[in-house]
Design an enzyme around this catalytic site. Structure first.
Site, mmCIF file in Angstrom:
data_model
loop_
_atom_site.group_PDB
_atom_site.id
_atom_site.type_symbol
_atom_site.label_atom_id
_atom_site.label_comp_id
_atom_site.label_asym_id
_atom_site.label_seq_id
_atom_site.Cartn_x
_atom_site.Cartn_y
_atom_site.Cartn_z
ATOM 1 N N LYS A 1 34.362 32.767 47.038
ATOM 2 C CA LYS A 1 33.088 32.782 46.308
ATOM 3 C C LYS A 1 32.130 31.731 46.849
ATOM 4 O O LYS A 1 30.976 32.033 47.109
ATOM 5 C CB LYS A 1 33.311 32.533 44.812
ATOM 6 C CG LYS A 1 34.593 33.104 44.251
ATOM 7 C CD LYS A 1 34.524 34.579 43.957
ATOM 8 C CE LYS A 1 35.926 35.098 43.662
ATOM 9 N NZ LYS A 1 35.981 36.359 43.010
ATOM 10 N N ASP B 1 44.228 26.408 39.494
ATOM 11 C CA ASP B 1 43.634 27.468 40.311
ATOM 12 C C ASP B 1 42.132 27.224 40.299
ATOM 13 O O ASP B 1 41.491 27.324 39.250
ATOM 14 C CB ASP B 1 43.971 28.838 39.703
ATOM 15 C CG ASP B 1 43.415 29.987 40.538
ATOM 16 O OD1 ASP B 1 42.802 29.715 41.600
ATOM 17 O OD2 ASP B 1 43.584 31.155 40.135
ATOM 18 N N TRP C 1 42.716 35.214 34.345
ATOM 19 C CA TRP C 1 42.319 36.195 35.363
ATOM 20 C C TRP C 1 43.331 37.354 35.361
ATOM 21 O O TRP C 1 44.540 37.119 35.319
ATOM 22 C CB TRP C 1 42.301 35.504 36.726
ATOM 23 C CG TRP C 1 41.991 36.395 37.893
ATOM 24 C CD1 TRP C 1 41.031 37.356 37.964
ATOM 25 C CD2 TRP C 1 42.646 36.378 39.176
ATOM 26 N NE1 TRP C 1 41.043 37.950 39.209
ATOM 27 C CE2 TRP C 1 42.019 37.361 39.974
ATOM 28 C CE3 TRP C 1 43.681 35.624 39.735
ATOM 29 C CZ2 TRP C 1 42.397 37.620 41.291
ATOM 30 C CZ3 TRP C 1 44.057 35.875 41.042
ATOM 31 C CH2 TRP C 1 43.425 36.858 41.804
HETATM 32 C C1 LIG Z 1 40.764 32.704 38.840
HETATM 33 C C2 LIG Z 1 40.902 33.308 40.190
HETATM 34 N N1 LIG Z 1 41.874 32.879 41.005
HETATM 35 C C3 LIG Z 1 42.043 33.393 42.220
HETATM 36 C C4 LIG Z 1 41.217 34.367 42.706
HETATM 37 C C5 LIG Z 1 41.519 34.933 44.071
HETATM 38 O O1 LIG Z 1 40.519 34.822 44.984
HETATM 39 P P1 LIG Z 1 40.697 35.370 46.462
HETATM 40 O O2 LIG Z 1 39.777 36.514 46.592
HETATM 41 O O3 LIG Z 1 40.292 34.201 47.323
HETATM 42 O O4 LIG Z 1 42.104 35.740 46.685
HETATM 43 C C6 LIG Z 1 40.183 34.861 41.894
HETATM 44 C C7 LIG Z 1 39.320 35.934 42.365
HETATM 45 O O5 LIG Z 1 38.607 36.580 41.666
HETATM 46 C C8 LIG Z 1 40.019 34.304 40.604
HETATM 47 O O6 LIG Z 1 39.050 34.699 39.790
#
Ligand SMILES: Cc1ncc(COP(=O)(O)O)c(C=O)c1O
Length: 394
Positions: A244, A209, A128
């Protein structure tokens, strides 16, 4: 005082959003930003969430401070959701409610920095886009392990094992629990088992994660790798997001679970994590946790929410099939079948940055430069135009 500061380059995704918004072409398609969309291209509030919010409005009688760990009932319910009902309130796990999955990652990074500044965090290549700035920015030393082969469009599992098999004991391994972002390619169960054995034998610390729980194969199925690792290792970190799967993006709700060797270790981890939060943002915002807590604690609401997660997942799978079938017609001789084998919101299309640019410029089709697409942006109405546009730039 601020004269030494220079402007930061615009965030690629935010720039893409504004370019898309300013595009007046009626056929434009947004495959960039990472949010779920329904068949109408909307990201609606879930019906279960609306009902929970109504309950909050009627029931909530105070907004006094919660404490650095956030809502303990939410924390217990999230523990059950992630680690299995039998492990809710487990003596080795401390769970904190955090501002989104990103907040969980920040607190986890700070905790690791307090525990062992010399440790290396191994992150998948690719990962990410925010992992490296967020976790590296917190001071952690990051190194990459091979994850995705752009040519064969598969996980480089043997290479991944080889690299992780030679890292120092005690190092951390960042793993995407499911729906790997940006490739959508996950390990299968046999691979997870092999990986768990290696992690345990080499005394590595898994840092999972999991931002898309429920969007790959199902809520229980997607939590399986976390539970496998939990049973295999003495220490572990799990950052989860409710952005999500509850569609609570802007309400900023997630959780951080840290696993210690025993109850005493857990108590120390709890006091350290709470202290980090206290000195960082003091305590998390409550509204998202209040919603999730009501949904998970109420059998009828929980069933409704599970159905809504099923519907999101089913649509993502259907749009993958639709796109692959349309590309088979429009882009004969090119193989896009990997899109069907991926999970969650994302896949790499596997085209060059120049082709991505042409798609944007000539066809109004928007995606990030790596050719990561959000399959939720595909609809029955736009898929033919999308496939023809992609074929035109190949
Ligand atoms: C792999 C990954 N980790 C963490 C997050 C963070 O999500 P949040 O919006 O809850 O901070 C995302 C969001 O796109 C993600 O794709």
């Amino acid at each position: 005082m601020f004269e030494n500061l220079k402007a930061q380059p615009a965030d690629a995704i935010l720039r893409l959003i504004s370019e898309y918004q300013n595009d007046t072409r009626p056929k434009k398609i947004d495959l960039g930003v990472g949010v779920y969309r329904n068949a109408k291209g909307e990201t609606p509030i879930l019906a279960s969430v609306k009902k929970a919010e109504k309950m909050i409005l009627e029931e909530q009688d105070t907004k006094t401070y919660l404490g650095s760990g956030g809502d303990p009932v939410f924390n217990e319910l999230m523990q059950g959701l992630i680690f299995g009902a039998k492990n809710a309130n487990h003596e080795r796990i401390v769970t904190l409610h955090t501002p989104g999955g990103s907040g969980a990652l920040c607190v986890a990074a700070a905790l690791v920095m307090r525990a062992r500044r010399d440790v290396t965090l191994w992150v998948p290549d690719p990962t990410w886009a925010n992992h490296v700035p967020l976790l590296g920015g917190a001071g952690l030393t990051l190194k990459a392990y091979p994850y995705y082969d752009a040519k064969s469009k598969t996980v480089r599992f043997a290479d991944m094992l080889q690299t992780l098999g030679s890292v120092a004991a005690g190092d951390l391994v960042l793993l995407h629990g499911c729906c790997h972002n940006p490739t959508g390619m996950d390990l299968d169960r046999r691979q997870w088992q092999q990986l768990a054995t290696l992690i345990s034998e080499r005394r590595l610390v898994p840092f999972v994660d999991i931002a898309y729980l429920g969007l790959a194969e199902g809520l229980e199925q997607d939590a399986w790798p976390v539970r496998l690792l939990f049973d295999a290792v003495p220490e572990m970190i799990v950052a989860a997001s409710c952005s999500k799967n509850f569609a609570l993006y802007r309400d900023r709700i997630g959780s951080l679970s840290v696993i210690g060797r025993d109850r005493d270790a857990r108590d120390i981890l709890r006091s350290q994590a709470h202290n980090i939060v206290r000195t960082m943002y003091s305590m998390p915002p409550d509204h998202g946790a209040a919603i999730v807590r009501r949904i998970l604690a109420n059998a009828a609401l929980r069933k409704e929410w599970e159905g809504e997660v099923d519907a999101m997942r089913d649509r993502l799978k259907a749009m993958r099939r639709l796109l692959v079938d349309a590309l088979a017609v429009s882009a004969k001789g090119h193989d896009f079948s990997h899109i069907r084998r991926a999970n969650g919101l994302f896949s790499f299309l596997g085209i060059s940055e120049a082709q991505v640019d042409r798609l944007k410029r000539d066809y109004g089709v928007y995606m990030v430069g790596s050719s990561r697409i959000n399959v939720a942006g595909v609809t029955a109405d736009n898929v033919a135009y999308l496939a023809e546009s992609i074929a035109a730039v190949l």
